[in-house]
Design a protein around this motif. Structure first.
Motif, mmCIF file in Angstrom:
data_model
loop_
_atom_site.group_PDB
_atom_site.id
_atom_site.type_symbol
_atom_site.label_atom_id
_atom_site.label_comp_id
_atom_site.label_asym_id
_atom_site.label_seq_id
_atom_site.Cartn_x
_atom_site.Cartn_y
_atom_site.Cartn_z
ATOM 1 N N TRP A 109 37.518 46.915 42.398
ATOM 2 C CA TRP A 109 38.562 46.812 41.362
ATOM 3 C C TRP A 109 38.961 45.351 41.152
ATOM 4 O O TRP A 109 39.073 44.886 40.015
ATOM 5 C CB TRP A 109 39.792 47.634 41.757
ATOM 6 C CG TRP A 109 40.898 47.506 40.743
ATOM 7 C CD1 TRP A 109 41.001 48.153 39.542
ATOM 8 C CD2 TRP A 109 42.027 46.632 40.817
ATOM 9 N NE1 TRP A 109 42.132 47.743 38.873
ATOM 10 C CE2 TRP A 109 42.776 46.812 39.635
ATOM 11 C CE3 TRP A 109 42.481 45.716 41.769
ATOM 12 C CZ2 TRP A 109 43.957 46.108 39.380
ATOM 13 C CZ3 TRP A 109 43.651 45.018 41.528
ATOM 14 C CH2 TRP A 109 44.372 45.219 40.343
ATOM 15 N N ARG A 110 39.167 44.618 42.222
ATOM 16 C CA ARG A 110 39.544 43.210 42.107
ATOM 17 C C ARG A 110 38.456 42.394 41.408
ATOM 18 O O ARG A 110 38.754 41.398 40.744
ATOM 19 C CB ARG A 110 39.799 42.618 43.497
ATOM 20 C CG ARG A 110 40.998 43.211 44.218
ATOM 21 C CD ARG A 110 41.273 42.464 45.502
ATOM 22 N NE ARG A 110 42.382 43.053 46.253
ATOM 23 C CZ ARG A 110 43.018 42.451 47.242
ATOM 24 N NH1 ARG A 110 42.656 41.232 47.625
ATOM 25 N NH2 ARG A 110 44.006 43.058 47.885
ATOM 26 N N SER A 111 37.209 42.839 41.560
ATOM 27 C CA SER A 111 36.081 42.106 40.979
ATOM 28 C C SER A 111 35.722 42.582 39.580
ATOM 29 O O SER A 111 34.791 42.058 38.962
ATOM 30 C CB SER A 111 34.852 42.251 41.893
ATOM 31 O OG SER A 111 35.140 41.835 43.210
ATOM 32 N N HIS A 112 36.449 43.595 39.054
ATOM 33 C CA HIS A 112 36.182 44.165 37.725
ATOM 34 C C HIS A 112 34.772 44.740 37.628
ATOM 35 O O HIS A 112 34.133 44.656 36.583
ATOM 36 C CB HIS A 112 36.413 43.122 36.625
ATOM 37 C CG HIS A 112 37.854 42.759 36.443
ATOM 38 N ND1 HIS A 112 38.274 41.856 35.495
ATOM 39 C CD2 HIS A 112 38.975 43.168 37.087
ATOM 40 C CE1 HIS A 112 39.588 41.727 35.547
ATOM 41 N NE2 HIS A 112 40.043 42.525 36.520
ATOM 42 N N LEU A 113 34.302 45.333 38.730
ATOM 43 C CA LEU A 113 32.958 45.897 38.765
ATOM 44 C C LEU A 113 33.034 47.407 38.978
ATOM 45 O O LEU A 113 33.736 47.882 39.877
ATOM 46 C CB LEU A 113 32.144 45.267 39.898
ATOM 47 C CG LEU A 113 31.862 43.763 39.763
ATOM 48 C CD1 LEU A 113 31.244 43.232 41.048
ATOM 49 C CD2 LEU A 113 30.962 43.482 38.573
ATOM 50 N N SER A 114 32.302 48.148 38.180
ATOM 51 C CA SER A 114 32.290 49.601 38.293
ATOM 52 C C SER A 114 31.498 50.032 39.523
ATOM 53 O O SER A 114 30.446 49.456 39.820
ATOM 54 C CB SER A 114 31.664 50.228 37.052
ATOM 55 O OG SER A 114 31.427 51.606 37.244
ATOM 56 N N PRO A 115 31.965 51.063 40.233
ATOM 57 C CA PRO A 115 31.180 51.580 41.361
ATOM 58 C C PRO A 115 29.861 52.194 40.913
ATOM 59 O O PRO A 115 28.945 52.356 41.720
ATOM 60 C CB PRO A 115 32.108 52.637 41.970
ATOM 61 C CG PRO A 115 33.013 53.042 40.859
ATOM 62 C CD PRO A 115 33.224 51.807 40.049
ATOM 63 N N LYS A 116 29.756 52.517 39.617
ATOM 64 C CA LYS A 116 28.531 53.129 39.081
ATOM 65 C C LYS A 116 27.504 52.090 38.633
ATOM 66 O O LYS A 116 26.355 52.437 38.331
ATOM 67 C CB LYS A 116 28.878 54.046 37.906
ATOM 68 C CG LYS A 116 29.803 55.188 38.261
ATOM 69 C CD LYS A 116 29.879 56.233 37.156
ATOM 70 C CE LYS A 116 30.489 55.665 35.889
ATOM 71 N NZ LYS A 116 30.587 56.703 34.830
ATOM 72 N N ARG A 117 27.894 50.840 38.568
ATOM 73 C CA ARG A 117 26.996 49.769 38.114
ATOM 74 C C ARG A 117 25.765 49.699 39.013
ATOM 75 O O ARG A 117 25.846 49.878 40.226
ATOM 76 C CB ARG A 117 27.752 48.438 38.160
ATOM 77 C CG ARG A 117 26.890 47.208 37.935
ATOM 78 C CD ARG A 117 27.661 45.953 38.241
ATOM 79 N NE ARG A 117 28.499 45.564 37.129
ATOM 80 C CZ ARG A 117 28.155 44.682 36.197
ATOM 81 N NH1 ARG A 117 26.942 44.121 36.243
ATOM 82 N NH2 ARG A 117 28.963 44.365 35.226
ATOM 83 N N LYS A 118 24.602 49.429 38.444
ATOM 84 C CA LYS A 118 23.386 49.261 39.235
ATOM 85 C C LYS A 118 23.501 48.010 40.110
ATOM 86 O O LYS A 118 23.891 46.944 39.636
ATOM 87 C CB LYS A 118 22.159 49.151 38.328
ATOM 88 C CG LYS A 118 21.712 50.461 37.707
ATOM 89 C CD LYS A 118 20.418 50.281 36.944
ATOM 90 C CE LYS A 118 19.926 51.603 36.357
ATOM 91 N NZ LYS A 118 18.642 51.436 35.639
ATOM 92 N N SER A 119 23.143 48.164 41.357
ATOM 93 C CA SER A 119 23.222 47.032 42.284
ATOM 94 C C SER A 119 22.402 45.842 41.804
ATOM 95 O O SER A 119 22.794 44.683 41.978
ATOM 96 C CB SER A 119 22.732 47.456 43.668
ATOM 97 O OG SER A 119 23.496 48.515 44.169
ATOM 98 N N LEU A 174 32.632 38.945 44.084
ATOM 99 C CA LEU A 174 32.681 40.156 44.887
ATOM 100 C C LEU A 174 32.756 39.820 46.372
ATOM 101 O O LEU A 174 33.558 40.417 47.112
ATOM 102 C CB LEU A 174 31.462 41.028 44.607
ATOM 103 C CG LEU A 174 31.341 42.321 45.426
ATOM 104 C CD1 LEU A 174 32.563 43.204 45.240
ATOM 105 C CD2 LEU A 174 30.060 43.076 45.036
ATOM 106 N N ALA A 175 31.938 38.874 46.819
ATOM 107 C CA ALA A 175 31.964 38.477 48.232
ATOM 108 C C ALA A 175 33.349 37.965 48.623
ATOM 109 O O ALA A 175 33.875 38.318 49.692
ATOM 110 C CB ALA A 175 30.905 37.414 48.497
ATOM 111 N N GLN A 176 33.953 37.162 47.767
ATOM 112 C CA GLN A 176 35.285 36.625 48.053
ATOM 113 C C GLN A 176 36.332 37.733 48.111
ATOM 114 O O GLN A 176 37.194 37.753 48.997
ATOM 115 C CB GLN A 176 35.677 35.594 46.996
ATOM 116 C CG GLN A 176 37.018 34.912 47.269
ATOM 117 C CD GLN A 176 37.018 34.153 48.572
ATOM 118 O OE1 GLN A 176 36.159 33.282 48.795
ATOM 119 N NE2 GLN A 176 37.944 34.464 49.466
#
Length: 291
Positions: free
Chosen positions: A193-203, A220-222
């Motif tokens: 959520w903090r990274s604005h990335l969907s859990p469904k996004r392809k790795s 994301l790492a941060q």
């Protein structure tokens, strides 16, 4: 299940009492937990000095002067607590039924205090093993773990490389313990959520060689490092069974932005938080903010 911040909190809670304490007596109240207790467990511990405590991923490591290490995993409902027998009273009132006290150790601290260290586990999904300290990094439970999310091994460049060509959803990849050790469901949801990335996004979208992918990987790492550090500072998250070694609760659950908040407004955009199931686990996210 207690995640890395909870196990680290347990380690820090036990450390003042355990370090350089001598194990005077060991009592097993049953022959097994998830796995049987190690062979001759009581005799191998009795008389030994605890020379230090460590943690690897979600495993608590209790190092003994016999060049052996206790590996403790809390499972779903395991907990350690310390009782002060010298004073004849508890540091905090018991909050676990004694019938689930499966292991009891009497230890003597360097200043002469006699303490009870008790492992309690109602569901018995946890376990306690014993291995040679020199062989610890090659133990089957630890040998294939990825870097800790609290150390320098986790970086944007590392994620960018590890996620390259992976077809799994990003949430599933982050829960893969060979990629990042100890990262669990709660803190993955919060970091995404903090990274604005969907859990469904392809790795693989974060594994591309483009500047955008590298930037997203670094963010994301941060955020993984930050959310884990904040959770440790708050004493972990108390959900259902988890408590500290002194019986108190963790408080990071009060800072959740998305986890467990299905239908509530996103803290950033106000849209309703959604829950989906991925590989049997709940993922909470904002469909508007996370893409």
């Amino acid at each position: 299940m207690p995640e890395l911040p909870e196990v680290e909190t347990v380690r820090r809670g036990l450390e003042p009492s355990f370090t350089h304490a001598k194990i005077i007596n060991v009592k097993q109240n049953r022959p097994d937990l998830r796995f049987p207790f190690p062979e001759n467990f009581q005799s191998r511990l009795t008389g030994r000095e605890i020379i230090g405590l460590g943690r690897r991923a979600k495993y608590l490591l209790i190092h003994l002067d016999s060049d052996e290490t206790i590996i403790s995993h809390l499972g779903m409902s395991g907990s350690w607590r310390i009782e002060n027998t010298t004073l004849g009273s508890y540091y905090h009132e018991k909050n676990k039924l004694a019938v689930h006290d499966h292991l009891e150790m009497v230890i003597e601290t360097p200043d002469g205090q006699s303490l009870h260290a008790i492992y309690n586990d109602p569901r018995r999904f946890g376990f306690i093993l014993l291995t040679k300290t020199a062989e610890l990094e090659h133990h089957k439970l630890l040998a294939h773990l990825g870097p800790e999310p609290t150390g320098n091994g986790l970086s944007g460049a590392y994620l960018n490389e590890k996620l390259r060509n992976r077809k799994a959803p990003l949430k599933a990849a982050l829960l893969d313990q060979t990629i990042i050790a100890g990262l669990g469901n709660i803190y993955v949801c919060e970091a995404l959520w903090r990274s604005h990335l969907s859990p469904k996004r392809k790795s693989s979208t974060l594994g591309a060689k483009s500047a955008t992918a590298r930037k997203k990987s670094e963010l994301l790492a941060q955020n993984i490092r930050d959310v884990i550090a904040e959770a440790i500072e708050a004493g972990g998250s108390s959900l259902r069974d988890y408590v500290h070694t002194d019986g108190s609760l963790g408080y990071f659950q009060h800072r959740f932005s998305v986890y467990g908040r299905e239908g509530e407004p996103c803290p950033e955009c106000g849209k309703a938080i959604k829950r989906i199931v991925q590989s049997g686990r709940s993922s909470f996210y904002c469909t508007h903010c996370q893409r």
